[in-house]
Design a protein around this motif. Structure first.
Motif, PDB file in Angstrom:
ATOM      1  N   MET A 285       3.315 -23.532  17.254  1.00  0.00           N
ATOM      2  CA  MET A 285       3.597 -24.772  17.950  1.00  0.00           C
ATOM      3  C   MET A 285       4.504 -25.629  17.082  1.00  0.00           C
ATOM      4  SD  MET A 285       0.585 -26.773  19.811  1.00  0.00           S
ATOM      5  CE  MET A 285      -0.882 -25.892  19.517  1.00  0.00           C
ATOM      6  N   ASP A 286       5.410 -26.296  17.735  1.00  0.00           N
ATOM      7  CA  ASP A 286       6.263 -27.193  16.952  1.00  0.00           C
ATOM      8  C   ASP A 286       5.614 -28.561  16.817  1.00  0.00           C
ATOM      9  OD1 ASP A 286       6.549 -28.390  19.367  1.00  0.00           O
ATOM     10  OD2 ASP A 286       8.685 -28.025  19.577  1.00  0.00           O
ATOM     11  N   ARG A 287       6.206 -29.385  15.974  1.00  0.00           N
ATOM     12  CA  ARG A 287       5.629 -30.710  15.681  1.00  0.00           C
ATOM     13  C   ARG A 287       5.532 -31.603  16.908  1.00  0.00           C
ATOM     14  NH1 ARG A 287       6.413 -33.768  10.332  1.00  0.00           N
ATOM     15  NH2 ARG A 287       5.185 -32.341   9.143  1.00  0.00           N
ATOM     16  N   GLY A 288       6.481 -31.566  17.772  1.00  0.00           N
ATOM     17  CA  GLY A 288       6.500 -32.421  18.958  1.00  0.00           C
ATOM     18  C   GLY A 288       5.350 -32.107  19.905  1.00  0.00           C
ATOM     19  N   THR A 289       5.050 -30.835  20.054  1.00  0.00           N
ATOM     20  CA  THR A 289       3.979 -30.433  20.950  1.00  0.00           C
ATOM     21  C   THR A 289       2.619 -30.820  20.388  1.00  0.00           C
ATOM     22  OG1 THR A 289       5.336 -28.544  21.602  1.00  0.00           O
ATOM     23  CG2 THR A 289       3.033 -28.496  22.232  1.00  0.00           C
ATOM     24  N   SER A 290       2.418 -30.628  19.080  1.00  0.00           N
ATOM     25  CA  SER A 290       1.122 -30.987  18.496  1.00  0.00           C
ATOM     26  C   SER A 290       0.889 -32.498  18.560  1.00  0.00           C
ATOM     27  CB  SER A 290       1.003 -30.457  17.069  1.00  0.00           C
ATOM     28  OG  SER A 290       1.835 -31.184  16.191  1.00  0.00           O
ATOM     29  N   TRP A 291       1.947 -33.312  18.375  1.00  0.00           N
ATOM     30  CA  TRP A 291       1.795 -34.768  18.503  1.00  0.00           C
ATOM     31  C   TRP A 291       1.464 -35.151  19.942  1.00  0.00           C
ATOM     32  CZ3 TRP A 291       0.908 -38.146  14.945  1.00  0.00           C
ATOM     33  CH2 TRP A 291       1.316 -37.896  13.635  1.00  0.00           C
ATOM     34  N   LEU A 292       2.041 -34.446  20.866  1.00  0.00           N
ATOM     35  CA  LEU A 292       1.762 -34.724  22.281  1.00  0.00           C
ATOM     36  C   LEU A 292       0.301 -34.403  22.616  1.00  0.00           C
ATOM     37  CD1 LEU A 292       2.904 -35.543  25.041  1.00  0.00           C
ATOM     38  CD2 LEU A 292       3.488 -33.143  25.401  1.00  0.00           C
ATOM     39  N   ILE A 293      -0.193 -33.286  22.121  1.00  0.00           N
ATOM     40  CA  ILE A 293      -1.593 -32.905  22.364  1.00  0.00           C
ATOM     41  C   ILE A 293      -2.536 -33.904  21.709  1.00  0.00           C
ATOM     42  CG2 ILE A 293      -3.353 -31.157  21.883  1.00  0.00           C
ATOM     43  CD1 ILE A 293      -1.121 -29.045  22.227  1.00  0.00           C
ATOM     44  N   TRP A 294      -2.315 -34.223  20.449  1.00  0.00           N
ATOM     45  CA  TRP A 294      -3.186 -35.179  19.744  1.00  0.00           C
ATOM     46  C   TRP A 294      -3.100 -36.574  20.360  1.00  0.00           C
ATOM     47  CZ3 TRP A 294      -7.156 -33.772  17.296  1.00  0.00           C
ATOM     48  CH2 TRP A 294      -7.191 -32.563  16.601  1.00  0.00           C
ATOM     49  N   GLY A 295      -1.958 -36.955  20.827  1.00  0.00           N
ATOM     50  CA  GLY A 295      -1.810 -38.249  21.485  1.00  0.00           C
ATOM     51  C   GLY A 295      -2.606 -38.305  22.784  1.00  0.00           C
ATOM     52  N   THR A 296      -2.547 -37.216  23.561  1.00  0.00           N
ATOM     53  CA  THR A 296      -3.284 -37.148  24.818  1.00  0.00           C
ATOM     54  C   THR A 296      -4.791 -37.187  24.560  1.00  0.00           C
ATOM     55  OG1 THR A 296      -1.489 -35.831  25.776  1.00  0.00           O
ATOM     56  CG2 THR A 296      -3.611 -35.807  26.925  1.00  0.00           C
ATOM     57  N   VAL A 297      -5.232 -36.426  23.572  1.00  0.00           N
ATOM     58  CA  VAL A 297      -6.662 -36.423  23.226  1.00  0.00           C
ATOM     59  C   VAL A 297      -7.096 -37.817  22.781  1.00  0.00           C
ATOM     60  CG1 VAL A 297      -8.348 -35.525  21.573  1.00  0.00           C
ATOM     61  CG2 VAL A 297      -6.742 -33.958  22.687  1.00  0.00           C
ATOM     62  N   SER A 298      -6.281 -38.479  21.990  1.00  0.00           N
ATOM     63  CA  SER A 298      -6.620 -39.835  21.505  1.00  0.00           C
ATOM     64  C   SER A 298      -6.709 -40.831  22.656  1.00  0.00           C
ATOM     65  CB  SER A 298      -5.580 -40.312  20.494  1.00  0.00           C
ATOM     66  OG  SER A 298      -5.542 -39.460  19.387  1.00  0.00           O
ATOM     67  N   ILE A 299      -5.785 -40.741  23.572  1.00  0.00           N
ATOM     68  CA  ILE A 299      -5.805 -41.660  24.718  1.00  0.00           C
ATOM     69  C   ILE A 299      -7.044 -41.406  25.569  1.00  0.00           C
ATOM     70  CG2 ILE A 299      -4.646 -42.199  26.901  1.00  0.00           C
ATOM     71  CD1 ILE A 299      -1.974 -41.839  25.391  1.00  0.00           C
ATOM     72  N   CYS A 300      -7.381 -40.135  25.804  1.00  0.00           N
ATOM     73  CA  CYS A 300      -8.588 -39.814  26.588  1.00  0.00           C
ATOM     74  C   CYS A 300      -9.847 -40.326  25.878  1.00  0.00           C
ATOM     75  CB  CYS A 300      -8.684 -38.311  26.822  1.00  0.00           C
ATOM     76  SG  CYS A 300      -7.450 -37.698  27.989  1.00  0.00           S
ATOM     77  N   ALA A 301      -9.902 -40.161  24.557  1.00  0.00           N
ATOM     78  CA  ALA A 301     -11.052 -40.643  23.795  1.00  0.00           C
ATOM     79  C   ALA A 301     -11.153 -42.163  23.878  1.00  0.00           C
ATOM     80  CB  ALA A 301     -10.971 -40.180  22.349  1.00  0.00           C
ATOM     81  N   ALA A 302     -10.011 -42.850  23.781  1.00  0.00           N
ATOM     82  CA  ALA A 302     -10.019 -44.313  23.867  1.00  0.00           C
ATOM     83  C   ALA A 302     -10.493 -44.772  25.249  1.00  0.00           C
ATOM     84  CB  ALA A 302      -8.629 -44.861  23.558  1.00  0.00           C
ATOM     85  N   ILE A 303     -10.041 -44.094  26.291  1.00  0.00           N
ATOM     86  CA  ILE A 303     -10.472 -44.450  27.651  1.00  0.00           C
ATOM     87  C   ILE A 303     -11.976 -44.228  27.808  1.00  0.00           C
ATOM     88  CG2 ILE A 303     -10.297 -43.747  30.077  1.00  0.00           C
ATOM     89  CD1 ILE A 303      -7.282 -43.277  29.549  1.00  0.00           C
ATOM     90  N   ALA A 304     -12.489 -43.121  27.276  1.00  0.00           N
ATOM     91  CA  ALA A 304     -13.926 -42.843  27.359  1.00  0.00           C
ATOM     92  C   ALA A 304     -14.732 -43.908  26.622  1.00  0.00           C
ATOM     93  CB  ALA A 304     -14.227 -41.460  26.796  1.00  0.00           C
TER      94      ALA A 304
END
Length: 121
Positions: free
Chosen positions: A1-20
């Motif tokens: 995986m390249d850096r852009g994709t891993s940041w996108l995944i971690w960003g999505t997980v962080s946003i979902c965690a914040a919403i929860a």
């Protein structure tokens, strides 16, 4: 995986965690406000001494007096009718040596007066 994709995944997980977390905090605040509602049910627990649990109503009816006399006798022998127990259920849980031959007829007469119906089979 390249850096852009891993940041996108971690960003999505962080946003979902914040919403929860925000949703859970909102639910907790709602629960606390529901408890403070003036319409909330209040439960009062009343503890009564054992002597108060066995009280019989005053009556002029002879059958009721006879049945109450039997209840008093059973009570003194350590068998007290429960607050929500029917006379028939109480009689059925009595030991055989506590019953008299006349108790079945007395119970039938009492049920007829108390409930205004024929006795249970």
């Amino acid at each position: 995986m390249d850096r852009g994709t891993s940041w996108l995944i971690w960003g999505t997980v962080s946003i979902c965690a914040a919403i929860a977390i925000l949703w859970l905090l909102h639910q907790q605040r709602r629960l606390v406000s529901d408890i403070g509602e003036p319409n909330a049910a209040v439960v009062t627990i009343v503890r009564r001494p054992a002597e108060e649990r066995f009280r019989l109503r005053t009556t002029e009816n002879e059958t009721r007096k006879e049945f109450q006399a039997r209840l008093r006798t059973w009570h003194t022998h350590g068998h007290t009718i429960g607050l929500a127990e029917t006379p028939r259920a109480f009689e059925q849980r009595l030991p055989a040596d506590e019953r008299l031959a006349t108790d079945a007829e007395l119970l039938r007469r009492y049920e007829n007066i108390r409930y205004g119906r024929p006795p249970e089979p």
